[in-house]
Design a protein around this motif. Structure first.
Motif, PDB file in Angstrom:
ATOM      1  N   SER A  80       0.831  -1.213   0.000  1.00 19.94           N
ATOM      2  CA  SER A  80       0.000   0.000   0.000  1.00 19.94           C
ATOM      3  C   SER A  80       0.861   1.257   0.000  1.00 19.94           C
ATOM      4  CB  SER A  80      -0.918   0.010   1.227  1.00 19.94           C
ATOM      5  OG  SER A  80      -0.156  -0.048   2.422  1.00 19.94           O
ATOM      6  N   HIS A  81       2.118   1.124   0.443  1.00 21.07           N
ATOM      7  CA  HIS A  81       3.010   2.277   0.492  1.00 21.07           C
ATOM      8  C   HIS A  81       4.386   1.875  -0.039  1.00 21.07           C
ATOM      9  CE1 HIS A  81       5.020   5.898   1.825  1.00 21.07           C
ATOM     10  NE2 HIS A  81       5.875   5.170   2.530  1.00 21.07           N
ATOM     11  N   PRO A  82       4.796   2.352  -1.238  1.00 15.98           N
ATOM     12  CA  PRO A  82       6.123   2.014  -1.759  1.00 15.98           C
ATOM     13  C   PRO A  82       7.213   2.820  -1.049  1.00 15.98           C
ATOM     14  CG  PRO A  82       5.004   3.484  -3.270  1.00 15.98           C
ATOM     15  CD  PRO A  82       4.015   3.157  -2.187  1.00 15.98           C
ATOM     16  N   TYR A  83       8.458   2.360  -1.184  1.00 11.26           N
ATOM     17  CA  TYR A  83       9.597   3.050  -0.586  1.00 11.26           C
ATOM     18  C   TYR A  83      10.606   3.400  -1.667  1.00 11.26           C
ATOM     19  CZ  TYR A  83       7.768   1.530   3.914  1.00 11.26           C
ATOM     20  OH  TYR A  83       6.967   1.323   5.005  1.00 11.26           O
ATOM     21  N   GLU A  84      11.401   4.451  -1.409  1.00 14.14           N
ATOM     22  CA  GLU A  84      12.455   4.874  -2.315  1.00 14.14           C
ATOM     23  C   GLU A  84      13.815   4.481  -1.742  1.00 14.14           C
ATOM     24  OE1 GLU A  84      12.392   6.558  -5.198  1.00 14.14           O
ATOM     25  OE2 GLU A  84      10.260   7.095  -5.347  1.00 14.14           O
ATOM     26  N   LEU A  85      14.750   4.142  -2.629  1.00 14.13           N
ATOM     27  CA  LEU A  85      16.123   3.919  -2.205  1.00 14.13           C
ATOM     28  C   LEU A  85      16.811   5.259  -1.985  1.00 14.13           C
ATOM     29  CD1 LEU A  85      17.239   1.074  -4.644  1.00 14.13           C
ATOM     30  CD2 LEU A  85      16.712   0.846  -2.213  1.00 14.13           C
ATOM     31  N   MET A  86      17.733   5.321  -1.042  1.00 20.26           N
ATOM     32  CA  MET A  86      18.511   6.533  -0.829  1.00 20.26           C
ATOM     33  C   MET A  86      19.376   6.808  -2.051  1.00 20.26           C
ATOM     34  SD  MET A  86      19.600   5.958   3.174  1.00 20.26           S
ATOM     35  CE  MET A  86      20.401   7.562   3.280  1.00 20.26           C
ATOM     36  N   ARG A  93      21.518   0.278  -9.460  1.00 25.57           N
ATOM     37  CA  ARG A  93      20.141  -0.222  -9.536  1.00 25.57           C
ATOM     38  C   ARG A  93      19.250   0.838 -10.198  1.00 25.57           C
ATOM     39  NH1 ARG A  93      17.410  -4.139  -6.020  1.00 25.57           N
ATOM     40  NH2 ARG A  93      15.164  -3.867  -6.222  1.00 25.57           N
ATOM     41  N   LYS A  94      18.686   0.520 -11.367  1.00 26.16           N
ATOM     42  CA  LYS A  94      17.878   1.492 -12.104  1.00 26.16           C
ATOM     43  C   LYS A  94      16.532   1.739 -11.438  1.00 26.16           C
ATOM     44  CE  LYS A  94      20.009   0.495 -16.562  1.00 26.16           C
ATOM     45  NZ  LYS A  94      19.798   0.059 -17.982  1.00 26.16           N
ATOM     46  N   ALA A  95      15.867   0.682 -11.011  1.00 30.69           N
ATOM     47  CA  ALA A  95      14.567   0.847 -10.341  1.00 30.69           C
ATOM     48  C   ALA A  95      14.823   1.340  -8.917  1.00 30.69           C
ATOM     49  CB  ALA A  95      13.807  -0.468 -10.325  1.00 30.69           C
ATOM     50  N   VAL A 109      17.901  -2.901   4.710  1.00 30.92           N
ATOM     51  CA  VAL A 109      16.999  -1.916   5.320  1.00 30.92           C
ATOM     52  C   VAL A 109      17.639  -0.535   5.327  1.00 30.92           C
ATOM     53  CG1 VAL A 109      15.864  -1.251   7.475  1.00 30.92           C
ATOM     54  CG2 VAL A 109      15.801  -3.637   6.737  1.00 30.92           C
ATOM     55  N   ASN A 110      18.940  -0.470   5.537  1.00 31.46           N
ATOM     56  CA  ASN A 110      19.629   0.821   5.593  1.00 31.46           C
ATOM     57  C   ASN A 110      19.746   1.491   4.228  1.00 31.46           C
ATOM     58  OD1 ASN A 110      20.120   0.680   8.402  1.00 31.46           O
ATOM     59  ND2 ASN A 110      21.891  -0.639   8.047  1.00 31.46           N
ATOM     60  N   ASP A 111      19.380   0.796   3.149  1.00 29.35           N
ATOM     61  CA  ASP A 111      19.387   1.390   1.812  1.00 29.35           C
ATOM     62  C   ASP A 111      18.099   2.173   1.528  1.00 29.35           C
ATOM     63  OD1 ASP A 111      21.853   0.177   1.242  1.00 29.35           O
ATOM     64  OD2 ASP A 111      20.872  -1.651   0.541  1.00 29.35           O
TER      65      ASP A 111
END
Length: 269
Positions: A80-86, A93-95, A109-111
């Protein structure tokens, strides 16, 4: 010993968060035991489970699915809620968005780009659920079990390995060596387990130590490493008394004999 009332809601509100379907939170309604506790009851000697085909099980603590057959589809289901990479993590990683369990391969998790410690802990819980469901897609029925009686113990500290204890701050270099072969209770004599009330909490225990409190849940059983022995997946979340951090971890536990301290096959954070 009792859990501080101001700190407990923070931990249990985190543990209630879900991300696949709207699920009711488990209520922390169990009354606290009196501060002066008597000696804990001695766990009875386990009866050996007969050698037979023991099916893979999803236990109520996992919540996001109810049976192993649902795991593959759940891994592909969008959150329901996507996350972004730092920005500075995994540049190849393209996506850059994480939308489902299948997107977290190779991601720590720290990424993940989060704003608070609390949000980090929510992401960590989601990652653990993903790892358990992935393990369920390859789990096999077991030929025999020396862990099944663990699910019925009201005070499992004498058979849980000492390495399941939470860690806050920097770990001591020799701690792992000192814990080798010892039980959690052996290294923390004041450890206490208390079953939570309610049908959904049948596989859930409140845990208190000298300076910590939290939750232990059984999430799944099955043969997760292909040796024919039944293993059990446990979820543990502990916080320091008076603190705001939560040490969240998942464990794949097994035992090849009827008694003794369990062995950790996998330790997920």
């Amino acid at each position: 010993m009792h859990v501080e009332r101001r700190a407990r809601p923070v931990l249990f509100s985190l543990l209630c968060l879900t991300w696949m379907t709207p699920l009711a939170c488990k209520r922390d309604s169990a009354p606290r035991a009196e501060e002066a506790r008597g000696p804990q009851a001695v766990n009875p000697a386990p009866a050996p489970t007969p050698a037979t085909s023991l099916p893979v099980q999803v236990l109520p603590g996992l919540e996001v699915i109810s049976k192993p057959e649902e795991a593959a589809a759940a891994l592909r289901r969008e959150w329901s809620h996507p996350y972004e990479l730092m920005e500075d993590r995994l540049p190849q990683r393209k996506a850059r968005q994480l939308r489902r369990c299948t997107d977290i391969e190779g991601v720590d998790v720290n990424d993940v780009d989060v704003l608070s410690q609390r949000e980090t802990e929510v992401v960590q819980l989601q990652f653990l659920q993903c790892r358990v469901m992935k393990a369920l897609t390859t789990a096999r029925p077991s030929r025999t079990s020396h862990v099944r009686e663990l699910l019925k113990l009201k005070s499992p500290g004498d058979v849980l390995p000492a390495a399941m204890a939470p860690e806050f701050g920097e770990a001591q270099p020799d701690k792992a060596r000192e814990q080798q072969g010892k039980s959690w209770s052996a290294t923390e004599p004041e450890l206490h387990f208390e079953p939570r009330d309610g049908e959904r909490n049948a596989f859930s225990l409140e845990v208190t130590g000298q300076d910590t409190f939290g939750l232990l849940e059984w999430w799944a059983t099955g043969d997760f490493n292909g040796d024919g022995q039944e293993d059990v997946i446990a979820y543990r979340a502990m916080s320091p008394r008076g603190g705001s951090l939560t040490d969240i971890a998942g464990f794949v536990l097994t035992r090849s004999q009827p008694q003794g301290v369990l062995q950790i096959l996998e330790h997920w954070r």
